[in-house]
Every structure is written in structure tokens, then in C-alpha cells.
Design a protein around this motif. Structure first.
Motif, short mmCIF file in Angstrom:
data_model
loop_
_atom_site.label_atom_id
_atom_site.label_comp_id
_atom_site.label_asym_id
_atom_site.label_seq_id
_atom_site.Cartn_x
_atom_site.Cartn_y
_atom_site.Cartn_z
N VAL A 189 -1.85 -6.52 8.04
CA VAL A 189 -0.98 -7.17 7.32
C VAL A 189 -1.31 -6.71 5.89
CG1 VAL A 189 -0.32 -9.31 6.23
CG2 VAL A 189 -0.42 -9.21 8.64
N ALA A 190 -2.48 -6.49 5.37
CA ALA A 190 -2.93 -5.93 4.00
C ALA A 190 -2.47 -4.60 3.96
CB ALA A 190 -4.53 -5.92 3.90
N ALA A 191 -2.70 -3.85 5.11
CA ALA A 191 -2.01 -2.36 4.60
C ALA A 191 -0.66 -2.37 4.70
CB ALA A 191 -2.44 -1.58 5.84
N ASP A 192 0.23 -3.19 5.38
CA ASP A 192 1.60 -3.32 5.38
C ASP A 192 1.87 -3.64 3.72
OD1 ASP A 192 3.32 -2.55 7.37
OD2 ASP A 192 3.54 -4.80 7.92
N LEU A 193 1.35 -4.82 3.41
CA LEU A 193 1.50 -5.37 1.96
C LEU A 193 1.60 -4.12 1.02
CD1 LEU A 193 2.66 -7.47 0.22
CD2 LEU A 193 0.44 -8.40 0.11
N HIS A 194 0.32 -3.40 1.00
CA HIS A 194 -0.08 -2.49 0.10
C HIS A 194 1.18 -1.11 0.15
CE1 HIS A 194 -1.76 1.72 -0.57
NE2 HIS A 194 -2.42 1.15 -1.58
N ASN A 195 1.25 -1.21 1.34
CA ASN A 195 2.31 0.06 1.51
C ASN A 195 3.99 -0.20 0.85
OD1 ASN A 195 0.89 1.94 2.69
ND2 ASN A 195 1.36 1.48 4.71
N LEU A 196 4.02 -1.61 1.13
CA LEU A 196 5.43 -2.01 0.39
C LEU A 196 5.23 -1.98 -1.04
CD1 LEU A 196 6.38 -5.29 2.74
CD2 LEU A 196 6.96 -2.86 2.63
N VAL A 197 4.19 -2.63 -1.60
CA VAL A 197 4.11 -2.42 -2.99
C VAL A 197 4.06 -0.92 -3.50
CG1 VAL A 197 2.20 -3.05 -4.93
CG2 VAL A 197 2.79 -4.55 -3.38
N PHE A 198 3.47 -0.09 -2.96
CA PHE A 198 3.38 1.44 -3.46
C PHE A 198 4.82 1.76 -3.12
CE2 PHE A 198 3.18 5.85 -2.14
CZ PHE A 198 2.59 6.24 -3.02
N ARG A 199 5.61 1.63 -2.24
CA ARG A 199 6.90 2.08 -1.89
C ARG A 199 7.86 1.35 -2.93
NH1 ARG A 199 7.58 2.02 4.55
NH2 ARG A 199 6.03 3.76 5.01
N HIS A 200 7.67 0.19 -3.55
CA HIS A 200 8.82 -0.41 -4.18
C HIS A 200 8.20 -0.82 -5.67
CE1 HIS A 200 11.60 -0.64 -1.12
NE2 HIS A 200 10.66 -0.85 -0.30
N ASP A 201 7.25 -1.73 -5.79
CA ASP A 201 6.72 -2.62 -7.05
C ASP A 201 5.91 -3.50 -6.75
OD1 ASP A 201 6.51 -3.57 -9.48
OD2 ASP A 201 8.42 -2.41 -10.13
N TYR A 202 4.63 -3.67 -7.67
CA TYR A 202 3.90 -4.74 -7.40
C TYR A 202 4.49 -5.96 -7.76
CZ TYR A 202 3.42 -5.45 -12.39
OH TYR A 202 3.73 -5.85 -13.98
N ARG A 203 5.69 -6.05 -8.45
CA ARG A 203 6.20 -7.36 -8.75
C ARG A 203 7.01 -8.14 -7.68
NH1 ARG A 203 8.50 -4.73 -14.11
NH2 ARG A 203 8.79 -3.17 -12.70
N ILE A 204 6.96 -7.36 -6.47
CA ILE A 204 7.46 -8.03 -5.30
C ILE A 204 6.56 -9.08 -4.82
CG2 ILE A 204 8.99 -5.99 -4.57
CD1 ILE A 204 7.16 -5.84 -2.34
N VAL A 205 5.42 -8.94 -5.31
CA VAL A 205 4.17 -10.12 -4.94
C VAL A 205 4.25 -11.16 -5.92
CG1 VAL A 205 1.93 -10.49 -4.23
CG2 VAL A 205 3.05 -8.17 -3.62
N PRO A 206 4.54 -12.20 -5.64
CA PRO A 206 4.82 -13.41 -6.82
C PRO A 206 3.51 -13.53 -7.30
CG PRO A 206 5.91 -14.23 -4.67
CD PRO A 206 5.41 -12.67 -4.37
N ALA A 207 2.28 -13.51 -6.73
CA ALA A 207 1.20 -13.77 -7.36
C ALA A 207 0.74 -12.83 -8.18
CB ALA A 207 -0.14 -14.23 -6.27
N SER A 208 1.27 -11.67 -8.23
CA SER A 208 0.90 -10.49 -9.20
C SER A 208 1.33 -10.59 -10.53
CB SER A 208 1.15 -9.07 -8.48
OG SER A 208 2.30 -9.07 -8.32
N ARG A 209 2.43 -11.44 -10.58
CA ARG A 209 3.11 -11.45 -11.77
C ARG A 209 2.37 -12.44 -12.96
NH1 ARG A 209 8.49 -13.21 -10.07
NH2 ARG A 209 7.70 -13.15 -8.19
#
Length: 111
Positions: free
Chosen positions: A91-111
Motif C-alpha cells: 500500500v505504501a509503494a502504491d501511494l508513493h507511485n500515485l504521488v510520483f505519477r500525479h502530485d503530492y497534493r492528492i494526499v490530503p494530509a500533505s497539504r
């Protein structure tokens, strides 16, 4: 694992889903997914844990939406509990890949 991600990183905005065990033309599969508004708006796939056992396999496997195959050799509750770090890594690797492919702002806690 998905509930942990939803609670800590998605701030409770996630929408979990489970497919249950389903037969396919190549064996059986079960999927657990977690989607959230920012991920959907970005056109990114949801986080996924997929357990599948193909008819040509010697044993079942795990995978994520963006990460490859992991062996799944579980026959007891103790062995299943020992796989929790593997599930977290997928799950962590999936989330990392999604952030890499799109934008860190897709993760609410990162804003």
C-alpha cells in the motif's frame, strides 16, 4: 492497512471497497481498494491490495495497483499476521507511485 492510510493520510475521506473472492478465467481473485476525492479528480487508480491464485500458479500472490507480484504462502492465522508488514509495504509503494505519477497534493494530509 487501507484503514490506516485512510485515517492518517487521507484524513478519513477514503471510500474502501472489497470485491470478495471471485472466480476468473485464470483462477480466483479478491480485491480491496481505497479511493478518495483527490485521487479520483486526478484520474489516478485507487490504492489496491489484490490477492490472486492463477490456475498455473504454484501458490497465491499479492499485488497492488502499481506494484508487482509478492508471494503469498499463508496457511495459518500466525502466517497471515506475519504478512501485515508486506501488506503495508504494498500500500505504501502504491501511494508513493500515485504521488510520483500525479502530485503530492492528492494526499490530503500533505497539504
Amino acid at each position: 492497512m487501507l484503514a490506516e492510510i485512510d485515517s492518517h493520510l487521507l484524513l478519513g475521506t477514503g471510500d474502501p471497497a472489497a470485491s470478495g473472492v471471485r472466480r476468473t478465467s485464470d483462477g480466483v481473485v479478491a480485491r480491496w481498494t481505497l479511493s478518495w476525492p483527490e485521487q479520483r479528480e486526478a484520474g489516478a487508480p485507487p490504492l489496491e491490495l489484490c490477492a490472486h491464485y492463477g490456475t498455473a500458479f504454484h501458490h497465491p500472490h499479492l499485488r497492488g495497483a502499481t506494484v508487482g507480484e509478492w508471494p503469498l504462502n499463508v496457511f495459518t492465522a500466525e502466517q497471515a499476521a506475519a504478512e501485515i508488514p508486506t501488506l503495508r509495504a504494498i500500500v505504501a509503494a502504491d501511494l508513493h507511485n500515485l504521488v510520483f505519477r500525479h502530485d503530492y497534493r492528492i494526499v490530503p494530509a500533505s497539504r
